[in-house]
Motif scaffolding. Structure first.
Motif, PDB file in Angstrom:
ATOM      1  N   MET A  99       0.841  -1.203   0.000  1.00  0.00           N
ATOM      2  CA  MET A  99       0.000   0.000   0.000  1.00  0.00           C
ATOM      3  C   MET A  99       0.871   1.247   0.000  1.00  0.00           C
ATOM      4  N   THR A 100       2.001   1.197   0.693  1.00  0.00           N
ATOM      5  CA  THR A 100       2.939   2.317   0.654  1.00  0.00           C
ATOM      6  C   THR A 100       3.387   2.570  -0.778  1.00  0.00           C
ATOM      7  N   TYR A 101       3.653   1.491  -1.503  1.00  0.00           N
ATOM      8  CA  TYR A 101       4.037   1.616  -2.913  1.00  0.00           C
ATOM      9  C   TYR A 101       2.902   2.209  -3.739  1.00  0.00           C
ATOM     10  N   VAL A 102       1.702   1.678  -3.596  1.00  0.00           N
ATOM     11  CA  VAL A 102       0.566   2.163  -4.390  1.00  0.00           C
ATOM     12  C   VAL A 102       0.286   3.633  -4.103  1.00  0.00           C
ATOM     13  N   GLN A 103       0.362   4.016  -2.846  1.00  0.00           N
ATOM     14  CA  GLN A 103       0.116   5.418  -2.495  1.00  0.00           C
ATOM     15  C   GLN A 103       1.184   6.334  -3.088  1.00  0.00           C
ATOM     16  N   SER A 104       2.430   5.882  -3.111  1.00  0.00           N
ATOM     17  CA  SER A 104       3.493   6.701  -3.712  1.00  0.00           C
ATOM     18  C   SER A 104       3.332   6.786  -5.221  1.00  0.00           C
ATOM     19  N   LEU A 105       2.756   5.744  -5.815  1.00  0.00           N
ATOM     20  CA  LEU A 105       2.588   5.697  -7.270  1.00  0.00           C
ATOM     21  C   LEU A 105       1.378   6.493  -7.732  1.00  0.00           C
ATOM     22  N   THR A 106       0.269   6.372  -7.006  1.00  0.00           N
ATOM     23  CA  THR A 106      -1.001   6.939  -7.464  1.00  0.00           C
ATOM     24  C   THR A 106      -1.484   8.123  -6.641  1.00  0.00           C
ATOM     25  N   GLY A 107      -0.911   8.320  -5.451  1.00  0.00           N
ATOM     26  CA  GLY A 107      -1.388   9.388  -4.576  1.00  0.00           C
ATOM     27  C   GLY A 107      -2.568   8.985  -3.719  1.00  0.00           C
ATOM     28  N   GLY A 108      -3.015   7.746  -3.826  1.00  0.00           N
ATOM     29  CA  GLY A 108      -4.142   7.272  -3.027  1.00  0.00           C
ATOM     30  C   GLY A 108      -4.026   5.785  -2.800  1.00  0.00           C
TER      31      GLY A 108
END
Length: 716
Positions: A99-108
């Motif tokens: 989730m840390t990765y997804v949030q850094s990638l997409t902003g959410g």
């Protein structure tokens, strides 16, 4: 499309998680998170498609129905990927990492979470929910899979390079030590100002839709008000509780000892009217504590009744026969027993016609007036098609207003509504219930043990204490390895498994401390101390400070992260800081205090910047800055004097004060306590701070006066 019963099950059929079992008959050839899946990816040189969700997640169900039950999509996933399913509630460490990765990638972020990994578990693309075809401004899942399939064939080295770089960034983030900065009173003032600016003065709560209860913020504001006398902070909390209690997010149909009531996960609108109907154990446990504290501060039965309502729901609808607490109830259910399609909220919504079929005309008119029921439904401004013509019950008018409108005595209105509640509750009980996620998690059970322990003290309720004791014994018997001193995370249908994570230790330790204070049983304090020692050994970062979310000897997670956000659940770091200070005061152990100080220091920069991400840690940080007190109770617990002491303490809001139950047999490891006991005859209470104790008092009134006089103030 073959029905699930005619399909061959995939490997998830051997799992215990309700979420994984929901996908056991998908045409997708799912693997659990395992070396078997990773080896297949390496041997066949395929990327891993990781899908993370949980069993009561509405959009997880939608993506399953649209994509994972789609034969064409399943064929593509099986051909070119290794599909892996993870239950985020069983594996929060895996969820946090990606989730840390997804949030850094997409902003959410959010669930379902979709991430593509190399066979070395390094991410190279990700997101959340994807529709089967392009819509909602999102790429279609099928076209996205085709694009990734082609990129893996044509440009694999670039994807591997991207993945390696991202993995390095995540590992750097995991090991990064932020600058330490001083924490002083200004940190709390800034956080309170920030929350005041976010506060919805019309509806309560913080921010816009969707709106979440955010109990960590509420607890911080109550504590801040206690120390500073800031009435605005207190009123924000009390107003929010009242608005939530009156809203659709609160299940308005309940019967004592039968169930119903409690709170849904969040509200899709800013008015608390249209909930996302899933009910989570962790939300309800935390809201019990907030309601109890509001009652202790104000003395108003509204808040005590709300705590009782939530506990009634949990004890009736979410409790295993052996004492553990289930995890959640789904948002979706079948509208009736003949339907084969689930609708969100179907169990909870009503048409006026349905209500009129159950109640007599006068009851119908009064009930609909009080609970905002409209002929055409009261969810007209909501985009959910399934709510058309339906009503979500909320308190639109008080019984007093109804008495005036219908020219009926208030007592008669109250009696009519009790009967109407019973009739509608039993009518609703005939509907198909939402899916129950019946796994028992150590972490969330810890939160509920805390809630029940605090309720037993505040209301002098033995039933609540018995439930807390039974739950604690269930965990100790089924999810605790005494010889190794380690916790397991999950229990379901006789099967315990998964090594405990930081939140399991943190939340259960807190529950044990609260249970010790409520019960005076020293074995729970001893268990708390031993588990804290084990947690420090397994999870604490001795170099930088703070607790990782997975143990140092856990080979199943590629990178350990630190939970740095008090969201739906408080961070284990926040809970640990508070528990470490409590245990340090109770035992006189400075090593525990030093571990708490190092944890606060690790997060000090984040706390100084706004405090918004870590409101519960702010609460913990107040303890060393304002000072703490211990109340030492000596003598027999069953004496009338002791009961009077406990009744007085249970009715007071004392976030700075910890209770130590003193007796000769439990003082051997605490020289200061041993000295106090040796000088005491009979039942007495001491108030101690900074290694100095007051003279003993033997009357509850004197104890209350002493506590009001010795309230700590900010250290200079």
């Amino acid at each position: 499309m073959p029905t699930p019963s005619k399909r061959k099950p995939n490997l998830l059929a051997k799992e215990t998680s309700p979420y994984l079992l929901q996908h056991a008959y998908n045409p997708v050839e799912w693997y659990p998170w395992s070396d078997l899946a990773f080896e297949k990816a390496r041997n066949e040189q395929k990327p891993i498609f990781l899908s993370v969700g949980y069993s009561t997640c509405h959009w997880c169900h939608v993506m399953e129905r649209e994509s994972f039950e789609n034969d064409a999509i399943a064929e593509l996933l099986n051909r070119s990927f290794v599909p892996v399913k993870v239950d985020r509630e069983e594996r929060p460490d895996i969820d946090k990492l990606y989730m840390t990765y997804v949030q850094s990638l997409t902003g959410g972020g959010g669930w379902p979470m979709s991430v593509w990994l190399t066979s070395d578990l390094e991410p190279f693309y990700g997101g959340t929910y994807f529709p089967p075809k392009d819509r909602y401004g999102r790429p279609g899942f099928l076209s996205l899979l085709l694009s990734i399939e082609q990129a893996w064939k044509d440009d694999r080295n670039r994807l591997l390079s991207v993945a390696a770089g991202m993995s390095t960034r995540l590992e750097t983030l995991s090991l990064h030590k932020p600058d330490e900065v001083p924490v002083d009173k200004g940190v709390f003032d800034l956080a309170a100002k920030t929350f005041a600016e976010m506060f919805d003065k019309e509806n309560g709560g913080f921010g816009n839709a969707p709106k979440f209860p955010q109990p960590s913020i509420l607890e911080f504001l109550l504590t801040y008000s206690y120390y500073t006398g800031n009435q605005e902070a207190l009123e924000m909390v009390l107003f929010t509780i009242r608005k939530m209690a009156a809203g659709g997010i609160h299940d308005q149909l309940s019967i004592k000892n039968h169930g119903g009531g409690g709170f849904a996960r969040y509200s899709t609108d800013e008015r608390w009217h249209v909930p996302h109907f899933e009910k989570m154990l962790y939300d309800n446990a935390q809201l019990v504590v907030v309601a109890i504290e509001a009652y202790q501060i104000t003395g108003k039965n509204l808040y005590a009744d709300l705590a009782d309502d939530i506990l009634n729901y949990v004890l009736c609808d979410m409790t295993d026969n052996d004492g553990g607490f289930y995890s959640a109830e789904d948002a979706d259910s079948f509208p009736d027993k003949t339907s084969n399609i689930k609708n969100e909220g179907a169990f909870y919504v009503w048409s006026r016609k349905e209500i009129a079929e159950v109640l007599d005309p006068l009851e119908t008119n009064i009930f609909c007036f009080i609970y905002g029921v409209e002929n055409n439904g009261n969810v007209l401004d909501d985009p959910h098609v399934e709510f058309t013509g339906q009503n979500i019950l909320f308190i639109k008018n008080t019984p007093t207003v109804a008495a005036e409108k219908f020219s009926i005595p208030l007592a008669t209105i109250d009696k009519l509504m009790v009967e109407a509640q019973k009739k509608l509750f039993h009518a609703r009980h005939k509907r198909p219930r939402p899916h129950l996620d019946d796994k028992i998690l150590t972490s969330w059970n810890g939160l509920m043990i805390s809630a029940l322990s605090k309720a037993s003290s505040a209301f002098q309720n033995q039933h609540y204490l018995d439930a807390a004791l039974k739950a604690a014994e269930f965990i100790l018997e089924n999810l605790y390895n005494g010889s190794e001193g380690r916790l397991l995370r999950r229990y379901r249908k006789g099967r315990a498994g998964i090594e405990g994570k930081a939140d399991d230790y943190a939340f259960f330790i807190q529950g044990l401390i609260d249970l010790y204070e409520a019960s005076s049983e020293h074995r729970y304090l001893n268990h708390a101390i031993k588990l804290m020692e084990k947690q420090v050994a397994l999870f604490f970062d001795d170099k930088s400070g703070g607790f990782f979310n997975a143990a140092s000897d856990d080979p199943s997670i590629p990178i350990r992260m630190k939970e740095d956000y008090d969201g739906a659940e408080p961070s284990p770091n926040s809970i640990n800081a508070l528990s470490l200070y409590r245990l340090a005061d109770m035992t006189g152990r400075e090593d525990l205090r030093e571990t708490a100080d190092k944890t606060i220091a690790y997060f000090s920069k984040a706390l100084n910047e706004s405090g918004r991400p870590l409101p519960f840690m702010l609460k913990a940080t107040m303890l060393p800055l304002y000072g703490t007190r211990q109340i030492m109770l000596t003598g027999h617990r069953q004496s009338e004097t002791m009961k009077s002491f406990e009744n007085t303490l249970g009715g007071m809001y004392l976030p700075d004060t910890f209770i130590v139950h003193a007796s000769d047999s439990h003082a051997e490891n605490h020289p200061f306590l041993k000295k106090v006991i040796s000088q005491t005859a009979g039942t007495a209470a001491y108030v101690c701070a900074h290694q100095t104790c007051s003279l003993p008092v033997s009357e509850s009134k004197s104890l209350e006066e002493l506590l009001r006089k010795t309230k700590p103030s900010m250290k200079k």
